[in-house]
Design a protein around this motif. Structure first.
Motif, PDB file in Angstrom:
ATOM      1  N   PHE A  90       0.861  -1.024   0.121  1.00 51.77           N
ATOM      2  CA  PHE A  90      -0.126   0.082   0.161  1.00 51.77           C
ATOM      3  C   PHE A  90       1.009   1.302   0.148  1.00 51.77           C
ATOM      4  CE2 PHE A  90      -3.526  -2.578   1.452  1.00 51.77           C
ATOM      5  CZ  PHE A  90      -4.464  -2.150   0.675  1.00 51.77           C
ATOM      6  N   GLY A  91       2.061   1.151   0.432  1.00 52.64           N
ATOM      7  CA  GLY A  91       2.785   2.362   0.414  1.00 52.64           C
ATOM      8  C   GLY A  91       3.088   2.985  -0.956  1.00 52.64           C
ATOM      9  N   PHE A  92       3.250   2.278  -1.930  1.00 49.87           N
ATOM     10  CA  PHE A  92       3.429   2.733  -3.267  1.00 49.87           C
ATOM     11  C   PHE A  92       2.443   3.769  -3.784  1.00 49.87           C
ATOM     12  CE2 PHE A  92       6.311  -1.259  -3.472  1.00 49.87           C
ATOM     13  CZ  PHE A  92       7.551  -0.255  -3.741  1.00 49.87           C
ATOM     14  N   GLY A  93       1.092   3.573  -3.147  1.00 50.03           N
ATOM     15  CA  GLY A  93      -0.186   4.098  -3.711  1.00 50.03           C
ATOM     16  C   GLY A  93       0.090   5.849  -3.158  1.00 50.03           C
ATOM     17  N   TRP A 108       4.536   8.308 -13.123  1.00 47.14           N
ATOM     18  CA  TRP A 108       4.605   7.084 -13.052  1.00 47.14           C
ATOM     19  C   TRP A 108       2.924   6.253 -13.140  1.00 47.14           C
ATOM     20  CZ3 TRP A 108       3.610   3.773  -8.319  1.00 47.14           C
ATOM     21  CH2 TRP A 108       4.020   2.465  -8.426  1.00 47.14           C
ATOM     22  N   MET A 109       2.302   6.999 -12.462  1.00 47.82           N
ATOM     23  CA  MET A 109       0.804   6.602 -12.122  1.00 47.82           C
ATOM     24  C   MET A 109       0.171   6.575 -13.439  1.00 47.82           C
ATOM     25  SD  MET A 109       0.110   5.307  -9.329  1.00 47.82           S
ATOM     26  CE  MET A 109      -1.712   5.407  -8.995  1.00 47.82           C
ATOM     27  N   MET A 110       0.164   7.757 -14.418  1.00 49.73           N
ATOM     28  CA  MET A 110      -0.561   7.955 -15.187  1.00 49.73           C
ATOM     29  C   MET A 110       0.178   7.444 -16.697  1.00 49.73           C
ATOM     30  SD  MET A 110      -1.710  12.077 -15.033  1.00 49.73           S
ATOM     31  CE  MET A 110      -2.126  12.598 -13.299  1.00 49.73           C
ATOM     32  N   GLY A 113       2.742   3.084 -15.853  1.00 48.52           N
ATOM     33  CA  GLY A 113       2.348   1.663 -15.475  1.00 48.52           C
ATOM     34  C   GLY A 113       2.133   1.523 -14.108  1.00 48.52           C
ATOM     35  N   GLY A 114       2.217   2.701 -13.146  1.00 49.03           N
ATOM     36  CA  GLY A 114       1.791   2.613 -11.911  1.00 49.03           C
ATOM     37  C   GLY A 114       0.280   2.294 -11.693  1.00 49.03           C
ATOM     38  N   GLN A 115      -0.684   2.951 -12.441  1.00 47.32           N
ATOM     39  CA  GLN A 115      -1.789   2.833 -11.983  1.00 47.32           C
ATOM     40  C   GLN A 115      -2.299   1.368 -12.121  1.00 47.32           C
ATOM     41  OE1 GLN A 115      -4.304   5.465 -11.561  1.00 47.32           O
ATOM     42  NE2 GLN A 115      -5.466   3.898 -10.716  1.00 47.32           N
ATOM     43  N   GLN A 116      -1.887   0.789 -13.342  1.00 47.35           N
ATOM     44  CA  GLN A 116      -2.352  -0.636 -13.453  1.00 47.35           C
ATOM     45  C   GLN A 116      -1.751  -1.555 -12.751  1.00 47.35           C
ATOM     46  OE1 GLN A 116      -0.988   1.500 -15.676  1.00 47.35           O
ATOM     47  NE2 GLN A 116      -2.327   1.739 -17.353  1.00 47.35           N
ATOM     48  N   LEU A 117      -0.236  -1.371 -12.189  1.00 45.73           N
ATOM     49  CA  LEU A 117       0.203  -2.433 -11.080  1.00 45.73           C
ATOM     50  C   LEU A 117      -0.532  -2.170  -9.819  1.00 45.73           C
ATOM     51  CD1 LEU A 117       4.175  -1.619 -11.867  1.00 45.73           C
ATOM     52  CD2 LEU A 117       2.787  -3.786 -11.915  1.00 45.73           C
ATOM     53  N   LEU A 118      -0.789  -0.862  -9.521  1.00 40.90           N
ATOM     54  CA  LEU A 118      -1.367  -0.757  -8.254  1.00 40.90           C
ATOM     55  C   LEU A 118      -2.927  -1.247  -8.164  1.00 40.90           C
ATOM     56  CD1 LEU A 118      -0.032   2.695  -6.966  1.00 40.90           C
ATOM     57  CD2 LEU A 118       0.050   0.504  -5.896  1.00 40.90           C
ATOM     58  N   ILE A 314      10.215  -3.510  -7.988  1.00 44.92           N
ATOM     59  CA  ILE A 314      11.150  -3.660  -9.366  1.00 44.92           C
ATOM     60  C   ILE A 314      10.917  -2.754 -10.364  1.00 44.92           C
ATOM     61  CG2 ILE A 314      11.852  -5.275 -11.278  1.00 44.92           C
ATOM     62  CD1 ILE A 314      11.436  -7.614  -9.187  1.00 44.92           C
ATOM     63  N   GLU A 315       9.493  -2.521 -10.970  1.00 49.10           N
ATOM     64  CA  GLU A 315       9.309  -1.621 -11.876  1.00 49.10           C
ATOM     65  C   GLU A 315       9.535  -0.099 -11.362  1.00 49.10           C
ATOM     66  OE1 GLU A 315       8.729  -2.624 -14.877  1.00 49.10           O
ATOM     67  OE2 GLU A 315       8.988  -4.575 -14.242  1.00 49.10           O
ATOM     68  N   TRP A 316       8.934   0.062 -10.102  1.00 48.25           N
ATOM     69  CA  TRP A 316       8.873   1.323  -9.706  1.00 48.25           C
ATOM     70  C   TRP A 316      10.289   1.896  -9.540  1.00 48.25           C
ATOM     71  CZ3 TRP A 316      11.374   2.791  -4.750  1.00 48.25           C
ATOM     72  CH2 TRP A 316      10.887   4.071  -4.223  1.00 48.25           C
TER      73      TRP A 316
END
Lengths: 342, 342
Positions: A90-93, A108-110, A113-118, A314-316
């Motif tokens: 949850f920290g990454f959010g 990252w989010m938009m 790929g962050g939005q999809q991963l989260l 890893i991605e982040w």
């Protein structure tokens, strides 16, 4: 929701309840939910009506996600990292220590790929997520006495939660969980040595400077904390498509306007605090480096035991490095120069 | 526009034409208009339909504002500073040398009074303005040979427009106005010594690195250039209120997503450029300081002869100083540390 398309039947009436993790007194962060709700009402002639409840009125602030997951309310406005007790992922959010700044978090989010991963991770909790604000990097907390070395952190009682608290613990500090209203008396009595809250605008209201005048920066445990709207998956699916689209646009507005509002208010608040005798202190580089090392040790240990964390980390981490390489060029040199000329 | 409220009559059909100042090949900056148009169609079931035209299809890119002012089209997506030839005050709508970074620009426009000040000025041109994107600080241009001193700028033929060009001229350079497609051959033949364009992602497409390998940073003449939607005042007034509200939300989305998209793409492009042998160079501090001095001399001279400029400049300059004081604390120390650890 009605079966006929909105355009034929007129706009359907939808009433949702939003539980905020914030009190009304934190007007800027709390206000992000109002921005969403007000814009949606205005765009739909009041037909899509989200009523915003402050923390504690429906459920306590830190149970906002649970209330959405269970369908007590349709959505909440909260910080994903409040729920690291369920899973550190949850920290990454929101933000993790030494993570992304506010612009990098949006990128990252938009687009990264962050939005999809989260959302893949959040789907285990029966929710979808939407960016709904950012505070920018926070301040590093109020200290009764200055700290100069890593040794000074040892035994320090500091009010700080989440992964930032875990990193402090690895440096020998004793993190404390204390509700907002109890921080001031604890600092005054000396039952704690230090406390972190948000940034100048929000911190000023609680008056910490009177009892702990050393105001440290930066809040390295949250370089660009995002605020999140979590929406119950089933309720989202029932929402007419036009309202889903309107929601997406209004969430973007809440995101960009909260950051701008903090950026507008913090300089004025910091100037007032300095006028009141606050002693601005930068975290010594020795402490920053020790905390950075401890943070990434924690991240790598977690990656070894938590596949959900590992997949995102890893991605982040790749993204973070690439972003910092780019921001060190034009953005950093511009900001450095502009700040030197004021 | 229909007389009956949208909610009763169903959503009315509105067709607008948007002229962009950008070619489709600059997909990120051009794309901001598509973000607006696509979201508005999606929120209204296609009833509020803005058709986006690239630069040159209706009017040339630099006549977008005029086309809106005269009612040829209902709106445009452009840079306010393209129109400094009419009045230097247009510079504040995008960016002026040594001005606000992207976050500061949002703060000033949304909460610091910038929007009101500018809209009062823009109303002389029969338009309203909405933030519609940002590129972040741009790069400082491509040079055939390195420059080391202010003396090296003397006689330099550099492709740069607007107030940045005026500042360069005060340092002895000879600014050139050259369309995008003509820059490469001019650099190749040596009829110009240097050229500025945008940042890594957009610059890479035009291949400048093959003929002018010294890639300078930062683009100090535009620290956080905003992109603007100008809307004809009469057309805006005729728009149903629900569509006005939807437009505001969609413009916020275009604003925040363009910045995030550039932040996502630029690091990757810069890495590729460096892989192609580009020599990254920072503007020498001597040149930065001379340019800063020349810029504020220009601003103060303009304030003495142009009341519209003076009115905005005084407020803007106070805001700028306060913002830089604040950003020099937590944001700068965080970014500096994070960039040192990558």
């Amino acid at each position: 929701a009605p079966a006929a398309p909105a355009v034929q039947a007129g706009l359907p009436e939808i009433k949702w309840r939003l539980t905020s993790s914030f009190p009304k007194s934190l007007d800027t962060i709390y206000g992000g939910a109002d921005v969403l709700a007000n814009r949606l009402r205005a765009m739909t002639d009041g037909k899509f009506d989200i009523r915003v409840f402050p923390a504690g009125e429906i459920v306590p602030g830190l149970q906002a996600l649970d209330a959405v997951q269970q369908g007590t309310v349709e959505l909440c406005h909260t910080c994903s990292y409040y729920y690291v007790g369920k899973d550190k992922t949850f920290g990454f959010g929101t933000s993790v220590p030494f993570g992304l700044n506010a612009r990098q978090m949006n990128a990252w989010m938009m687009f990264g790929g962050g939005q999809q991963l989260l959302d893949e991770f959040f789907s285990n909790y029966n929710v979808l997520s939407f960016l709904g604000g950012n505070t920018g990097v926070q301040m590093g907390g109020w200290y009764r006495r200055p700290i100069k070395t890593v040794g000074d952190v040892n035994g320090l009682k500091i009010r700080i939660a989440g992964l930032g608290g875990e990193v402090f613990a690895r440096l020998g500090a004793i993190p404390q969980q204390i509700a907002g209203g109890d921080i001031y008396p604890s600092l005054e009595k000396g039952t704690i040595d230090a406390a972190e809250w948000v940034g100048p605008y929000d911190d000023e209201k609680l008056g910490f400077y009177k009892v702990a005048p050393h105001y440290y920066y930066p809040g390295w445990w949250e370089p660009g904390p995002a605020i999140t709207f979590f929406v119950n998956k089933g309720e989202w699916a029932k929402l007419p498509r036009l309202y889903q689209e309107a929601f997406r646009a209004a969430a973007h507005e809440a995101n960009v306007t909260m950051m701008a509002s903090y950026d507008d208010k913090n300089p004025q608040a910091l100037a007032r605090l300095l006028g009141n005798g606050v002693k601005l202190q930068v975290y010594p580089d020795e402490i920053m480096r020790a905390a950075y090392k401890a943070a990434f040790e924690l991240y790598n240990e977690e990656a070894g035991r938590n596949p959900a964390w590992a997949k995102i980390f890893i991605e982040w981490d790749k993204y973070r490095k690439s972003q910092n390489a780019w921001f060190s060029v034009a953005e950093a040199s511009t900001d450095r120069f502009l700040q030197s000329t004021r």
